[in-house]
Write a protein that holds these residues in place. Structure first.
Motif, short mmCIF file in Angstrom:
data_model
loop_
_atom_site.label_atom_id
_atom_site.label_comp_id
_atom_site.label_asym_id
_atom_site.label_seq_id
_atom_site.Cartn_x
_atom_site.Cartn_y
_atom_site.Cartn_z
N ARG A 92 0.80 -1.23 0.00
CA ARG A 92 0.00 0.00 0.00
C ARG A 92 0.83 1.27 0.00
O ARG A 92 0.36 2.29 -0.50
N VAL A 93 2.03 1.24 0.60
CA VAL A 93 2.74 2.52 0.78
C VAL A 93 4.04 2.65 0.00
O VAL A 93 4.62 3.74 -0.02
N CYS A 94 4.49 1.59 -0.66
CA CYS A 94 5.73 1.71 -1.41
C CYS A 94 5.55 2.63 -2.62
O CYS A 94 4.51 2.58 -3.27
N PHE B 257 11.30 -3.76 22.76
CA PHE B 257 10.82 -2.74 23.69
C PHE B 257 10.21 -1.61 22.86
O PHE B 257 10.89 -1.06 21.98
N GLU B 258 8.95 -1.30 23.12
CA GLU B 258 8.24 -0.32 22.30
C GLU B 258 7.58 0.73 23.19
O GLU B 258 6.81 0.40 24.09
N ALA B 259 7.87 2.00 22.90
CA ALA B 259 7.35 3.10 23.72
C ALA B 259 5.84 3.28 23.57
O ALA B 259 5.16 3.67 24.52
N GLY C 249 17.04 1.06 10.00
CA GLY C 249 15.84 1.88 9.77
C GLY C 249 16.13 3.36 9.80
O GLY C 249 17.25 3.80 9.51
N ASP C 250 15.14 4.15 10.18
CA ASP C 250 15.28 5.61 10.12
C ASP C 250 16.37 6.16 11.04
O ASP C 250 16.82 7.29 10.83
N VAL C 251 16.80 5.40 12.05
CA VAL C 251 17.89 5.92 12.92
C VAL C 251 19.21 6.03 12.15
O VAL C 251 20.10 6.75 12.59
C1 LIG Z 1 3.75 10.87 8.00
C2 LIG Z 1 4.68 9.87 7.36
C3 LIG Z 1 4.30 9.27 6.16
C4 LIG Z 1 5.13 8.32 5.56
N1 LIG Z 1 4.72 7.73 4.40
C5 LIG Z 1 5.50 6.77 3.84
C6 LIG Z 1 5.08 6.09 2.66
O1 LIG Z 1 4.03 6.39 2.09
N2 LIG Z 1 5.88 5.11 2.17
C7 LIG Z 1 7.04 4.75 2.77
O2 LIG Z 1 7.72 3.82 2.30
N3 LIG Z 1 7.49 5.39 3.88
C8 LIG Z 1 6.75 6.38 4.42
N4 LIG Z 1 7.18 7.04 5.55
C9 LIG Z 1 8.49 6.65 6.13
C10 LIG Z 1 8.40 5.35 6.92
O3 LIG Z 1 7.24 5.35 7.73
C11 LIG Z 1 9.65 5.15 7.75
O4 LIG Z 1 10.78 5.24 6.92
C12 LIG Z 1 9.65 3.79 8.46
O5 LIG Z 1 8.51 3.63 9.27
C13 LIG Z 1 10.91 3.65 9.32
O6 LIG Z 1 10.83 2.46 10.07
P1 LIG Z 1 11.64 2.32 11.44
O7 LIG Z 1 11.33 0.95 11.92
O8 LIG Z 1 13.03 2.71 11.27
O9 LIG Z 1 11.00 3.41 12.42
P2 LIG Z 1 9.53 3.69 12.96
O10 LIG Z 1 8.49 3.18 12.04
O11 LIG Z 1 9.53 5.14 13.28
O12 LIG Z 1 9.45 2.84 14.30
C14 LIG Z 1 10.29 3.18 15.40
C15 LIG Z 1 9.61 2.70 16.68
O13 LIG Z 1 10.52 2.88 17.77
C16 LIG Z 1 9.78 3.30 18.91
N5 LIG Z 1 10.70 3.97 19.83
C17 LIG Z 1 11.35 5.15 19.65
N6 LIG Z 1 12.11 5.43 20.72
C18 LIG Z 1 11.94 4.42 21.60
C19 LIG Z 1 12.47 4.16 22.89
N7 LIG Z 1 13.35 4.97 23.50
N8 LIG Z 1 12.05 3.03 23.54
C20 LIG Z 1 11.17 2.17 22.95
N9 LIG Z 1 10.65 2.39 21.71
C21 LIG Z 1 11.04 3.49 21.04
C22 LIG Z 1 8.74 4.24 18.31
O14 LIG Z 1 7.63 4.39 19.20
C23 LIG Z 1 8.36 3.50 17.03
O15 LIG Z 1 7.28 2.61 17.24
C24 LIG Z 1 6.38 8.00 6.17
C25 LIG Z 1 6.77 8.63 7.35
C26 LIG Z 1 5.93 9.56 7.94
C27 LIG Z 1 6.36 10.25 9.20
#
Ligand SMILES: Cc1cc2nc3c(=O)[nH]c(=O)nc-3n(C[C@H](O)[C@H](O)[C@H](O)COP(=O)(O)OP(=O)(O)OC[C@H]3O[C@@H](n4cnc5c(N)ncnc54)[C@H](O)[C@@H]3O)c2cc1C
Ligand code: SF4
Length: 455
Positions: free
Chosen positions: A84-86, A162-164, A416-418
């Motif tokens: 759905r989002v790619c 661990f999830e906030a 991931g995003d970090v």
């Molecule tokens: C509004 C929006 C729209 C987007 N739309 C798209 C799209 O259409 N298509 C696409 O491919 N990408 C999209 N993205 C980007 C995509 O969502 C991210 O790149 C992706 O979710 C990153 O995954 P992640 O697992 O690194 O981080 P996240 O999905 O951000 O997950 C990180 C998790 O870590 C948890 N966390 C943080 N700090 C702590 C802590 N100290 N202790 C415990 N838990 C913690 C957070 O609560 C969160 O649940 C969008 C982003 C945003 C903001």
């Protein structure tokens, strides 16, 4: 009054239902039979998770929907969300050979058809591996955390996430608008991971409810998959006025059925022009705003939203005000936003990263009448968490060994995003999932071999 509020709520719930219908059987058959099942298929190479696309499509054509869903989810643990989002037109569909003759195979729609079948039939697609006695902790349950957890569980690790937040799934659950990605889809992917024995401790913030030091000490390896944080402040006067929203908080409200009712008939300005801005703007439209304008300091050529998002926003009636930057929010006597002072900008030469600079045009200040301002100028970083873990980083972007995802601490990895930013990677669900998988394999290698190297 109460009746009016109930019917508004019902209307809002309807506005936030998934916008695009899934394929029906006939559509799925027609589309899957159009695929040429190419040898050395370019669509596979264009998928960051390397899904065997011709194979999953062939399985749809032959009626093996479980096999098809397994093929997808094997390569991509968040394959139902990604359907759905790619930005498929920039990835798999953009690479499809049929672009040269007719139109590409609608790979995303077929992927959705197969994974929707698995969701409806509550299929458990994978099994945990035999326990190897080793433990891994993961900070964050977004696409990166879930993907690494699933692969580690299949390799026999005891995994704790661990999830906030109150529920797992990261931005798939809380951040991407429900009319593109319903929360239930993301929660099904979470369930697939939990069913492998992965423990997800929600409502636990590492650094607050449990120390990162404890995790590093008690687990054989730790993965930082915490994504990015909230939207930063604009840094202009008036941000504390009533009517100023953080786009990520706003979308989170729509994902959790806590629709703000004060958007109806209002004029909304959304500041920024990335994924978050588009989601903030299209949510504002669906919350009943009369006029929604995206205000961006550069032009359409520099905006970071995908083309499909830009087109979608235009279809939803969102207007765009380019080369405009906010300077001040002005309130009425009740402390509610009534105007936004802006200035005109002009583009300068390209910086070393290719992005054009921009500067204010002197004396160009003007007023916009607005009731609500949605801030969507990117996301902050988890500086405190990285500091506690003692990780080398560049303004919050974790430094890793590009091959192993190992950070400056040998038993701490990041995905991931970090690790996105500073010219590194892409903030996409599919890339976070792939990095999560690769991190799991790298940890397996690290914990099963004696020679290791940190950054
Ligand atoms: C509004 C929006 C729209 C987007 N739309 C798209 C799209 O259409 N298509 C696409 O491919 N990408 C999209 N993205 C980007 C995509 O969502 C991210 O790149 C992706 O979710 C990153 O995954 P992640 O697992 O690194 O981080 P996240 O999905 O951000 O997950 C990180 C998790 O870590 C948890 N966390 C943080 N700090 C702590 C802590 N100290 N202790 C415990 N838990 C913690 C957070 O609560 C969160 O649940 C969008 C982003 C945003 C903001
Ligand atoms: S490139 Fe297009 S036609 Fe070829 S296998 Fe992939 S989806 Fe099918």
């Amino acid at each position: 009054m109460r009746e009016q509020s109930v019917s508004l709520l019902q209307q809002l719930e309807k506005n936030f239902e998934e916008a695009r219908p899934s394929y029906n059987y006939a559509e799925a058959m027609d589309e899957s039979n159009r695929c040429l099942y190419c040898y050395d298929a370019p669509c596979i190479k264009a998928c960051p998770t390397g899904i065997d696309i011709p194979s999953f499509i062939k399985k749809i054509a032959s009626g093996n929907l479980k096999g098809s869903a397994q093929k997808i989810m094997e390569a991509n643990p968040v394959g139902a969300s990604c359907a759905r989002v790619c930005p498929t037109e920039e990835l798999c569909e953009g690479a499809c050979v049929l672009n040269h003759s007719t139109k590409p195979i609608m790979i995303g729609d077929l992927q959705r058809y197969a994974t929707d079948w698995a969701i409806k039939n509550e299929e458990l697609l994978f099994k945990a591996g035999k326990s190897n006695g080793k433990k891994v902790a993961i900070i964050g349950s977004g696409p990166a955390g879930l993907a690494s957890a699933r692969e580690l569980a299949r390799l026999g690790y005891q995994v704790t996430i661990f999830e906030a937040q109150k529920e797992a799934g990261g931005l798939d659950t809380y951040g991407i608008v429900p009319f593109r990605l319903p929360k239930s889809v993301s929660l099904w992917e979470v369930q697939q991971v939990e069913d492998l024995g992965v423990e997800i401790r929600t409502d636990v913030t590492v650094g607050k409810d449990i120390s990162s030091e404890k995790l590093v000490k008690e687990y054989d390896a730790v993965i930082v998959a915490a994504g990015m944080a909230k939207v930063p402040m604009l840094g202009i006067p008036g941000e504390d006025l009533e009517g100023a929203y953080d786009a990520i908080d706003l979308v989170e409200k729509t994902k959790t059925n806590q629709y703000p009712e004060n958007f109806v008939g209002k004029r909304v300005a959304v500041i920024g022009a990335g994924n978050t801005a588009i989601d903030g703007a299209t949510s504002s439209v669906r919350l009943g705003a009369e006029e929604v304008k995206i205000v961006y300091r550069r032009t359409a050529n520099e905006m970071t939203a995908y083309d499909f998002e830009y087109e979608f926003a235009k279809q939803e009636g969102v207007q765009f005000k380019w080369l405009t930057s906010p300077k001040r929010l002005i309130g009425d006597e009740n402390g509610r936003i009534k105007q936004m002072e802006c200035v005109q900008m002009e583009l300068g030469p390209a910086a070393p990263d290719g992005r054009r600079s921009c500067k204010e045009i002197e004396g160009s200040s003007f007023m916009m009448d607005v009731d609500i301002v949605v801030k969507a100028i990117g996301q902050e970083r988890h500086h405190q968490l990285l500091e506690e873990l003692g990780l080398v980083n560049d303004q919050g972007v974790v430094t890793i060994n590009q091959e192993t995802y190992q950070t400056s601490e040998p038993n701490v990895f990041a995905a991931g995003d970090v690790i996105f930013g500073k010219g590194q990677g892409e903030a996409m669900v599919v890339s976070a999932a792939q990095q999560g998988k690769e991190t799991a394999y790298s940890i397996h290698q690290y914990l099963t071999s004696s020679v290791t190297e940190s950054v």
